[in-house]
Scaffold this motif. Structure first.
Motif, PDB file in Angstrom:
ATOM      1  N   GLU A 152      -4.305  -1.757  13.521  1.00  0.00           N
ATOM      2  CA  GLU A 152      -3.445  -1.233  14.409  1.00  0.00           C
ATOM      3  C   GLU A 152      -1.994  -0.652  13.534  1.00  0.00           C
ATOM      4  N   HIS A 153      -1.638   0.637  13.868  1.00  0.00           N
ATOM      5  CA  HIS A 153      -0.264   1.131  13.270  1.00  0.00           C
ATOM      6  C   HIS A 153       0.886   1.162  14.590  1.00  0.00           C
ATOM      7  N   PRO A 154       1.216   0.199  14.843  1.00  0.00           N
ATOM      8  CA  PRO A 154       2.236   0.553  16.248  1.00  0.00           C
ATOM      9  C   PRO A 154       3.425   1.402  15.974  1.00  0.00           C
ATOM     10  N   THR A 155       3.968   1.483  14.836  1.00  0.00           N
ATOM     11  CA  THR A 155       5.169   2.178  14.627  1.00  0.00           C
ATOM     12  C   THR A 155       4.853   3.580  14.841  1.00  0.00           C
ATOM     13  N   GLN A 156       3.608   4.028  14.561  1.00  0.00           N
ATOM     14  CA  GLN A 156       3.044   5.251  14.318  1.00  0.00           C
ATOM     15  C   GLN A 156       2.730   5.797  15.946  1.00  0.00           C
ATOM     16  N   ALA A 157       2.329   4.763  16.741  1.00  0.00           N
ATOM     17  CA  ALA A 157       2.228   5.198  18.103  1.00  0.00           C
ATOM     18  C   ALA A 157       3.561   5.321  18.819  1.00  0.00           C
ATOM     19  N   ALA A 168       6.830  -4.598   6.868  1.00  0.00           N
ATOM     20  CA  ALA A 168       5.735  -4.977   5.723  1.00  0.00           C
ATOM     21  C   ALA A 168       4.426  -4.161   5.848  1.00  0.00           C
ATOM     22  N   ARG A 169       3.799  -3.664   4.998  1.00  0.00           N
ATOM     23  CA  ARG A 169       2.548  -3.027   5.046  1.00  0.00           C
ATOM     24  C   ARG A 169       1.678  -3.790   4.068  1.00  0.00           C
ATOM     25  N   THR A 170       1.086  -4.784   4.503  1.00  0.00           N
ATOM     26  CA  THR A 170       0.231  -5.853   3.558  1.00  0.00           C
ATOM     27  C   THR A 170      -1.143  -5.484   3.850  1.00  0.00           C
ATOM     28  N   LYS A 230       0.859  -1.065   0.039  1.00  0.00           N
ATOM     29  CA  LYS A 230       0.073  -0.156   0.078  1.00  0.00           C
ATOM     30  C   LYS A 230       0.804   1.283  -0.064  1.00  0.00           C
ATOM     31  N   THR A 231       0.422   2.455  -0.505  1.00  0.00           N
ATOM     32  CA  THR A 231       0.988   3.599  -0.350  1.00  0.00           C
ATOM     33  C   THR A 231       1.396   3.930   0.957  1.00  0.00           C
ATOM     34  N   SER A 232       2.680   4.615   0.832  1.00  0.00           N
ATOM     35  CA  SER A 232       3.250   5.184   1.978  1.00  0.00           C
ATOM     36  C   SER A 232       4.333   6.164   1.694  1.00  0.00           C
ATOM     37  N   THR A 233       4.393   7.447   2.430  1.00  0.00           N
ATOM     38  CA  THR A 233       5.295   8.402   2.225  1.00  0.00           C
ATOM     39  C   THR A 233       6.379   8.243   3.291  1.00  0.00           C
ATOM     40  N   ARG A 234       5.701   8.278   4.417  1.00  0.00           N
ATOM     41  CA  ARG A 234       6.495   8.400   5.768  1.00  0.00           C
ATOM     42  C   ARG A 234       7.029   7.173   6.268  1.00  0.00           C
ATOM     43  N   THR A 235       6.207   6.226   6.410  1.00  0.00           N
ATOM     44  CA  THR A 235       6.899   5.000   6.909  1.00  0.00           C
ATOM     45  C   THR A 235       7.587   4.117   6.140  1.00  0.00           C
ATOM     46  N   ARG A 236       7.680   4.142   4.999  1.00  0.00           N
ATOM     47  CA  ARG A 236       8.416   3.334   4.063  1.00  0.00           C
ATOM     48  C   ARG A 236       9.709   4.148   4.031  1.00  0.00           C
ATOM     49  N   THR A 237       9.697   5.478   4.075  1.00  0.00           N
ATOM     50  CA  THR A 237      10.924   6.058   3.842  1.00  0.00           C
ATOM     51  C   THR A 237      11.788   6.341   5.199  1.00  0.00           C
ATOM     52  N   HIS A 266      -0.785  15.467  14.076  1.00  0.00           N
ATOM     53  CA  HIS A 266      -1.380  14.555  13.067  1.00  0.00           C
ATOM     54  C   HIS A 266      -0.351  13.777  12.481  1.00  0.00           C
ATOM     55  N   ASP A 267      -0.653  12.389  12.071  1.00  0.00           N
ATOM     56  CA  ASP A 267       0.027  11.545  11.603  1.00  0.00           C
ATOM     57  C   ASP A 267       0.374  11.562  10.207  1.00  0.00           C
ATOM     58  N   LEU A 268      -0.431  12.521   9.623  1.00  0.00           N
ATOM     59  CA  LEU A 268      -0.383  12.765   8.252  1.00  0.00           C
ATOM     60  C   LEU A 268      -0.205  11.413   7.158  1.00  0.00           C
ATOM     61  N   PRO A 269      -0.628  11.303   6.057  1.00  0.00           N
ATOM     62  CA  PRO A 269      -1.019  12.607   5.258  1.00  0.00           C
ATOM     63  C   PRO A 269      -2.312  13.413   5.737  1.00  0.00           C
ATOM     64  N   ALA A 270      -2.415  14.790   5.670  1.00  0.00           N
ATOM     65  CA  ALA A 270      -3.696  15.460   5.982  1.00  0.00           C
ATOM     66  C   ALA A 270      -4.460  15.754   4.767  1.00  0.00           C
ATOM     67  N   ASN A 281      10.237  12.406  13.339  1.00  0.00           N
ATOM     68  CA  ASN A 281      10.417  11.604  14.268  1.00  0.00           C
ATOM     69  C   ASN A 281      10.203  10.448  13.891  1.00  0.00           C
ATOM     70  N   LYS A 282       9.479   9.829  12.604  1.00  0.00           N
ATOM     71  CA  LYS A 282       9.104   8.693  12.309  1.00  0.00           C
ATOM     72  C   LYS A 282      10.649   8.042  12.054  1.00  0.00           C
ATOM     73  N   LEU A 283      11.608   8.602  11.539  1.00  0.00           N
ATOM     74  CA  LEU A 283      13.008   8.330  11.392  1.00  0.00           C
ATOM     75  C   LEU A 283      13.512   7.908  12.580  1.00  0.00           C
TER      76      LEU A 283
HETATM   77  N1  LIG Z   1       1.459   8.190   9.063  1.00  0.00           N
HETATM   78  C1  LIG Z   1       1.843   7.356   8.161  1.00  0.00           C
HETATM   79  O1  LIG Z   1       1.847   6.172   8.318  1.00  0.00           O
HETATM   80  O2  LIG Z   1       2.152   7.857   6.858  1.00  0.00           O
HETATM   81  P1  LIG Z   1       2.390   6.941   5.429  1.00  0.00           P
HETATM   82  O3  LIG Z   1       1.308   6.299   5.115  1.00  0.00           O
HETATM   83  O4  LIG Z   1       2.897   8.056   4.468  1.00  0.00           O
HETATM   84  O5  LIG Z   1       3.512   5.795   5.958  1.00  0.00           O
END
Ligand SMILES: NC(=O)OP(=O)(O)O
Length: 327
Positions: A143-148, A115-117, A63-70, A278-282, A306-308
Protein backbone atom coordinates in the motif's frame (compact mmCIF):
# COMPACT_ATOMS: atom_id res chain seq x y z
CA UNK A 1 -24.26 13.16 1.01
CA UNK A 2 -21.11 13.94 2.95
CA UNK A 3 -19.30 17.16 2.17
CA UNK A 4 -15.82 18.37 2.94
CA UNK A 5 -15.29 20.60 5.96
CA UNK A 6 -14.19 24.15 5.26
CA UNK A 7 -10.66 24.02 3.85
CA UNK A 8 -9.56 26.53 6.49
CA UNK A 9 -10.82 24.38 9.37
CA UNK A 10 -8.05 22.84 11.47
CA UNK A 11 -7.92 19.22 12.56
CA UNK A 12 -6.54 20.08 15.99
CA UNK A 13 -8.35 18.34 18.83
CA UNK A 14 -6.82 19.18 22.22
CA UNK A 15 -8.64 16.28 23.87
CA UNK A 16 -6.78 13.69 21.78
CA UNK A 17 -3.44 12.68 23.27
CA UNK A 18 -2.75 9.33 21.64
CA UNK A 19 -0.05 9.39 18.98
CA UNK A 20 -1.51 8.85 15.54
CA UNK A 21 0.09 6.70 12.85
CA UNK A 22 -0.51 6.47 9.13
CA UNK A 23 0.53 3.01 8.07
CA UNK A 24 -2.56 2.26 5.99
CA UNK A 25 -5.56 4.19 4.68
CA UNK A 26 -7.45 1.89 7.06
CA UNK A 27 -5.94 3.91 9.96
CA UNK A 28 -8.15 6.84 8.97
CA UNK A 29 -11.79 7.33 9.85
CA UNK A 30 -13.91 8.91 7.14
CA UNK A 31 -13.66 12.20 9.05
CA UNK A 32 -9.85 11.90 9.22
CA UNK A 33 -9.65 11.19 5.51
CA UNK A 34 -11.85 14.14 4.54
CA UNK A 35 -9.98 16.47 6.91
CA UNK A 36 -6.52 15.54 5.62
CA UNK A 37 -7.59 15.97 2.00
CA UNK A 38 -9.25 19.31 2.75
CA UNK A 39 -6.22 20.47 4.71
CA UNK A 40 -3.97 19.49 1.80
CA UNK A 41 -6.04 21.78 -0.43
CA UNK A 42 -5.79 24.54 2.19
CA UNK A 43 -2.00 24.24 2.31
CA UNK A 44 -1.96 24.36 -1.50
CA UNK A 45 -3.94 27.60 -1.27
CA UNK A 46 -1.16 29.14 0.80
CA UNK A 47 -1.97 28.36 4.39
CA UNK A 48 1.00 27.52 6.58
CA UNK A 49 1.93 28.08 10.26
CA UNK A 50 4.28 26.03 12.38
CA UNK A 51 2.26 23.37 14.21
CA UNK A 52 5.34 21.12 14.38
CA UNK A 53 7.61 23.72 16.05
CA UNK A 54 9.96 22.04 18.51
CA UNK A 55 9.42 18.57 17.02
CA UNK A 56 11.92 16.40 15.17
CA UNK A 57 11.08 14.22 12.18
CA UNK A 58 13.20 11.30 10.97
CA UNK A 59 13.01 10.53 7.25
CA UNK A 60 14.20 6.97 6.64
CA UNK A 61 14.27 5.70 3.08
CA UNK A 62 15.73 2.30 2.23
CA UNK A 63 14.43 2.64 -1.32
CA UNK A 64 14.72 5.33 -3.96
CA UNK A 65 12.30 8.22 -3.92
CA UNK A 66 12.14 11.65 -5.50
CA UNK A 67 8.66 12.87 -4.59
CA UNK A 68 7.69 11.30 -1.27
CA UNK A 69 11.03 11.83 0.46
CA UNK A 70 11.32 15.43 -0.70
CA UNK A 71 7.67 16.19 0.04
CA UNK A 72 7.83 15.00 3.66
CA UNK A 73 11.20 16.63 4.29
CA UNK A 74 10.04 19.93 2.85
CA UNK A 75 6.68 19.66 4.62
CA UNK A 76 8.26 19.02 8.04
CA UNK A 77 10.62 21.97 7.61
CA UNK A 78 7.82 24.27 6.44
CA UNK A 79 5.72 23.32 9.48
CA UNK A 80 8.55 24.15 11.87
CA UNK A 81 10.06 20.72 12.63
CA UNK A 82 13.72 19.76 12.44
CA UNK A 83 14.56 16.83 10.16
CA UNK A 84 17.09 13.99 10.32
CA UNK A 85 17.61 12.02 7.11
CA UNK A 86 18.57 8.33 7.09
CA UNK A 87 19.58 6.58 3.87
CA UNK A 88 20.06 2.84 3.27
CA UNK A 89 23.58 2.80 4.78
CA UNK A 90 23.01 4.94 7.85
CA UNK A 91 21.49 2.90 10.66
CA UNK A 92 23.01 0.07 12.70
CA UNK A 93 20.34 -2.28 11.37
CA UNK A 94 22.99 -2.76 8.66
CA UNK A 95 25.32 -4.30 11.25
CA UNK A 96 22.70 -6.50 12.86
CA UNK A 97 20.82 -4.32 15.35
CA UNK A 98 17.23 -5.52 15.32
CA UNK A 99 14.40 -3.43 13.90
CA UNK A 100 12.64 -3.58 17.25
CA UNK A 101 15.68 -2.22 19.11
CA UNK A 102 16.16 0.47 16.47
CA UNK A 103 12.55 1.58 16.75
CA UNK A 104 12.75 1.62 20.53
CA UNK A 105 15.77 3.92 20.43
CA UNK A 106 14.40 6.24 17.73
CA UNK A 107 11.09 6.43 19.54
CA UNK A 108 12.86 8.09 22.47
CA UNK A 109 14.39 10.78 20.26
CA UNK A 110 12.03 11.48 17.36
CA UNK A 111 8.45 12.71 17.23
CA UNK A 112 7.78 11.39 13.71
CA UNK A 113 9.37 8.74 11.51
CA UNK A 114 8.53 8.77 7.80
CA UNK A 115 9.72 5.41 6.49
CA UNK A 116 10.00 3.60 3.18
CA UNK A 117 11.42 0.22 4.12
CA UNK A 118 11.27 -3.24 2.61
CA UNK A 119 9.47 -4.55 5.68
CA UNK A 120 5.95 -5.34 6.74
CA UNK A 121 3.95 -2.19 7.58
CA UNK A 122 2.77 -3.81 10.81
CA UNK A 123 6.39 -3.88 11.88
CA UNK A 124 6.60 -0.13 11.33
CA UNK A 125 3.79 0.43 13.77
CA UNK A 126 5.67 -1.66 16.34
CA UNK A 127 8.63 0.69 15.97
CA UNK A 128 6.79 3.26 18.01
CA UNK A 129 7.78 1.97 21.44
CA UNK A 130 5.19 2.92 24.07
CA UNK A 131 3.39 4.60 21.17
CA UNK A 132 5.57 7.72 21.52
CA UNK A 133 6.64 8.33 17.92
CA UNK A 134 4.31 8.77 14.97
CA UNK A 135 5.07 6.36 12.13
CA UNK A 136 4.13 7.22 8.54
CA UNK A 137 4.32 4.59 5.81
CA UNK A 138 5.97 6.28 2.83
CA UNK A 139 5.22 3.23 0.65
CA UNK A 140 5.22 -0.48 1.30
CA UNK A 141 4.77 -3.38 -1.10
CA UNK A 142 1.07 -3.61 -0.23
CA UNK A 143 0.00 0.00 0.00
CA UNK A 144 1.07 3.60 -0.69
CA UNK A 145 -1.28 5.53 1.60
CA UNK A 146 0.32 8.96 1.29
CA UNK A 147 0.04 8.69 -2.51
CA UNK A 148 -3.72 8.15 -2.24
CA UNK A 149 -4.05 11.21 -0.02
CA UNK A 150 -2.12 13.20 -2.62
CA UNK A 151 -4.37 11.86 -5.37
CA UNK A 152 -7.54 12.82 -3.53
CA UNK A 153 -6.12 16.27 -2.79
CA UNK A 154 -5.40 16.61 -6.51
CA UNK A 155 -8.97 15.61 -7.41
CA UNK A 156 -10.43 18.00 -4.85
CA UNK A 157 -8.31 20.87 -6.18
CA UNK A 158 -9.24 20.03 -9.77
CA UNK A 159 -12.98 19.41 -9.40
CA UNK A 160 -13.87 21.05 -6.08
CA UNK A 161 -15.33 17.71 -4.95
CA UNK A 162 -14.60 14.00 -4.94
CA UNK A 163 -18.15 12.76 -4.59
CA UNK A 164 -19.57 11.51 -7.87
CA UNK A 165 -16.32 11.45 -9.85
CA UNK A 166 -15.82 8.77 -12.49
CA UNK A 167 -12.28 7.32 -12.66
CA UNK A 168 -10.63 4.73 -14.87
CA UNK A 169 -7.43 3.13 -13.56
CA UNK A 170 -5.30 1.27 -16.11
CA UNK A 171 -2.42 -1.13 -15.51
CA UNK A 172 -1.19 -3.23 -12.63
CA UNK A 173 -3.20 -2.82 -9.44
CA UNK A 174 -0.09 -2.08 -7.39
CA UNK A 175 0.32 -0.37 -4.01
CA UNK A 176 -0.85 2.96 -5.44
CA UNK A 177 -4.04 1.36 -6.78
CA UNK A 178 -4.65 -0.47 -3.51
CA UNK A 179 -4.53 2.74 -1.48
CA UNK A 180 -6.60 4.60 -4.08
CA UNK A 181 -9.32 1.94 -4.00
CA UNK A 182 -9.45 1.97 -0.19
CA UNK A 183 -9.73 5.76 -0.15
CA UNK A 184 -11.99 6.56 -3.11
CA UNK A 185 -14.67 4.02 -2.24
CA UNK A 186 -15.45 6.02 0.91
CA UNK A 187 -16.95 8.80 -1.24
CA UNK A 188 -20.61 8.71 -2.29
CA UNK A 189 -21.24 8.38 -5.98
CA UNK A 190 -17.62 7.71 -6.96
CA UNK A 191 -17.37 5.23 -9.83
CA UNK A 192 -13.95 3.57 -9.92
CA UNK A 193 -13.23 1.12 -12.71
CA UNK A 194 -9.92 -0.74 -12.85
CA UNK A 195 -8.71 -2.40 -16.02
CA UNK A 196 -5.76 -4.58 -15.14
CA UNK A 197 -3.73 -7.15 -17.09
CA UNK A 198 -4.91 -10.70 -16.29
CA UNK A 199 -3.27 -11.81 -13.06
CA UNK A 200 -2.34 -8.27 -11.97
CA UNK A 201 -5.55 -7.15 -10.28
CA UNK A 202 -6.17 -5.96 -6.75
CA UNK A 203 -5.48 -8.42 -3.93
CA UNK A 204 -8.75 -10.28 -3.26
CA UNK A 205 -9.09 -8.93 0.28
CA UNK A 206 -8.57 -5.33 -0.86
CA UNK A 207 -11.19 -5.70 -3.59
CA UNK A 208 -13.61 -7.25 -1.11
CA UNK A 209 -13.03 -4.49 1.46
CA UNK A 210 -13.30 -1.72 -1.12
CA UNK A 211 -16.51 -3.27 -2.50
CA UNK A 212 -18.00 -3.41 1.00
CA UNK A 213 -17.02 0.21 1.64
CA UNK A 214 -18.58 1.23 -1.67
CA UNK A 215 -21.85 -0.50 -0.76
CA UNK A 216 -21.97 1.53 2.45
CA UNK A 217 -20.97 4.89 0.96
CA UNK A 218 -22.88 4.66 -2.32
CA UNK A 219 -19.75 4.41 -4.47
CA UNK A 220 -18.94 1.63 -6.92
CA UNK A 221 -15.80 -0.31 -7.81
CA UNK A 222 -15.42 -2.63 -10.79
CA UNK A 223 -12.35 -4.54 -11.91
CA UNK A 224 -11.97 -6.12 -15.36
CA UNK A 225 -8.94 -7.64 -17.08
CA UNK A 226 -9.56 -6.55 -20.68
CA UNK A 227 -9.79 -3.30 -22.63
CA UNK A 228 -13.14 -3.83 -24.38
CA UNK A 229 -16.19 -1.63 -23.72
CA UNK A 230 -14.38 1.03 -21.76
CA UNK A 231 -16.57 3.50 -19.88
CA UNK A 232 -16.98 6.98 -21.37
CA UNK A 233 -17.58 10.46 -19.93
CA UNK A 234 -14.82 9.91 -17.42
CA UNK A 235 -13.50 12.61 -15.11
CA UNK A 236 -10.03 11.09 -14.75
CA UNK A 237 -7.80 8.42 -16.26
CA UNK A 238 -5.01 7.17 -14.00
CA UNK A 239 -2.03 4.93 -14.62
CA UNK A 240 1.24 4.10 -12.87
CA UNK A 241 4.61 2.79 -13.94
CA UNK A 242 4.51 -0.87 -14.90
CA UNK A 243 7.76 -1.60 -13.09
CA UNK A 244 6.94 -0.19 -9.68
CA UNK A 245 9.28 -0.59 -6.77
CA UNK A 246 9.21 -4.03 -5.22
CA UNK A 247 6.95 -5.83 -7.69
CA UNK A 248 8.04 -9.03 -9.40
CA UNK A 249 6.44 -10.29 -12.62
CA UNK A 250 6.86 -14.03 -13.01
CA UNK A 251 5.87 -14.04 -16.69
CA UNK A 252 8.92 -13.14 -18.86
CA UNK A 253 6.53 -11.88 -21.58
CA UNK A 254 4.66 -9.56 -19.23
CA UNK A 255 5.23 -6.51 -21.45
CA UNK A 256 3.08 -8.10 -24.17
CA UNK A 257 0.33 -8.72 -21.61
CA UNK A 258 0.52 -5.12 -20.39
CA UNK A 259 0.76 -3.46 -23.82
CA UNK A 260 -3.03 -3.08 -24.42
CA UNK A 261 -3.29 -1.15 -21.14
CA UNK A 262 -0.95 1.66 -22.28
CA UNK A 263 -2.51 5.12 -21.94
CA UNK A 264 -2.73 6.72 -25.37
CA UNK A 265 -4.55 9.75 -26.75
CA UNK A 266 -7.27 7.53 -28.27
CA UNK A 267 -8.70 7.00 -24.76
CA UNK A 268 -9.92 10.61 -24.77
CA UNK A 269 -12.25 10.02 -27.73
CA UNK A 270 -15.15 9.11 -25.43
CA UNK A 271 -13.97 11.16 -22.43
CA UNK A 272 -12.87 14.49 -23.87
CA UNK A 273 -12.93 16.27 -20.50
CA UNK A 274 -11.00 13.68 -18.49
CA UNK A 275 -7.80 14.70 -16.73
CA UNK A 276 -4.79 12.42 -16.74
CA UNK A 277 -3.21 11.33 -13.46
CA UNK A 278 0.09 9.51 -12.89
CA UNK A 279 1.84 9.07 -9.56
CA UNK A 280 5.24 9.31 -11.28
CA UNK A 281 7.95 8.42 -12.02
CA UNK A 282 6.78 7.70 -15.54
CA UNK A 283 8.40 5.40 -18.05
CA UNK A 284 7.57 7.39 -21.16
CA UNK A 285 6.48 5.22 -24.06
CA UNK A 286 5.75 2.24 -21.84
CA UNK A 287 2.65 2.80 -19.67
CA UNK A 288 1.91 6.24 -21.18
CA UNK A 289 2.88 8.15 -24.29
CA UNK A 290 4.64 11.50 -24.01
CA UNK A 291 1.77 12.94 -26.05
CA UNK A 292 -0.56 12.21 -23.12
CA UNK A 293 1.85 12.94 -20.26
CA UNK A 294 2.78 16.34 -21.69
CA UNK A 295 -0.65 16.98 -23.21
CA UNK A 296 -3.45 19.32 -22.14
CA UNK A 297 -5.29 16.70 -20.08
CA UNK A 298 -2.29 15.86 -17.93
CA UNK A 299 -2.18 17.17 -14.37
CA UNK A 300 0.47 14.64 -13.34
CA UNK A 301 3.13 17.20 -12.47
CA UNK A 302 0.69 19.28 -10.43
CA UNK A 303 -0.24 16.01 -8.73
CA UNK A 304 3.44 15.57 -7.84
CA UNK A 305 3.56 19.07 -6.32
CA UNK A 306 0.46 18.22 -4.31
CA UNK A 307 2.55 15.62 -2.49
CA UNK A 308 4.07 18.51 -0.55
CA UNK A 309 0.70 19.96 0.51
CA UNK A 310 -0.69 16.54 1.32
CA UNK A 311 2.42 15.69 3.37
CA UNK A 312 1.89 18.91 5.35
CA UNK A 313 -1.69 17.82 6.03
CA UNK A 314 -0.58 14.33 7.09
CA UNK A 315 2.07 15.66 9.46
CA UNK A 316 -0.36 18.17 10.93
CA UNK A 317 -2.97 15.44 11.45
CA UNK A 318 -0.44 13.13 13.08
CA UNK A 319 1.25 15.67 15.31
CA UNK A 320 -0.52 18.95 15.89
CA UNK A 321 -3.04 17.47 18.33
CA UNK A 322 -0.13 16.98 20.73
CA UNK A 323 0.21 20.77 20.96
CA UNK A 324 3.94 20.82 20.19
CA UNK A 325 6.53 18.46 21.53
CA UNK A 326 5.23 15.66 23.71
CA UNK A 327 8.54 15.25 25.56
N1 LIG B 1 5.00 8.52 -6.49
C1 LIG B 1 6.03 8.31 -5.65
O1 LIG B 1 5.91 7.72 -4.58
O2 LIG B 1 7.20 8.86 -6.08
P1 LIG B 1 8.62 8.59 -5.41
O3 LIG B 1 8.91 7.12 -5.52
O4 LIG B 1 9.59 9.44 -6.19
O5 LIG B 1 8.55 9.00 -3.97
Amino acid sequence: MRTFPSVSATVTDPTVQQVRHLVSIRDLTDADLYSIVARGAAFAAGECGNPLAGQVAGVYFLKTSTRTRTAFTSAALRLGAGVIQYGPQDLQTNTGETSADTGRVLSGMLDVLVARTAGDPAELRAWSAQNRMTVINAMSAEEHPTQALTDLTTLLRQFGRIEGLRLLYLGEANNTATALALALTRFPGVELELRTPPGYGLPAQILADATRQAEISGASIVERCHMSDLPGDLDAIYTTRWQTTGTVKPDPDWRQVFAPFRVEQELWRHSPNAVFLHDLPAHRGEEVTSEVLDGPASIAFGQAENKLYSAMAVLEWCRSHAGGTTR
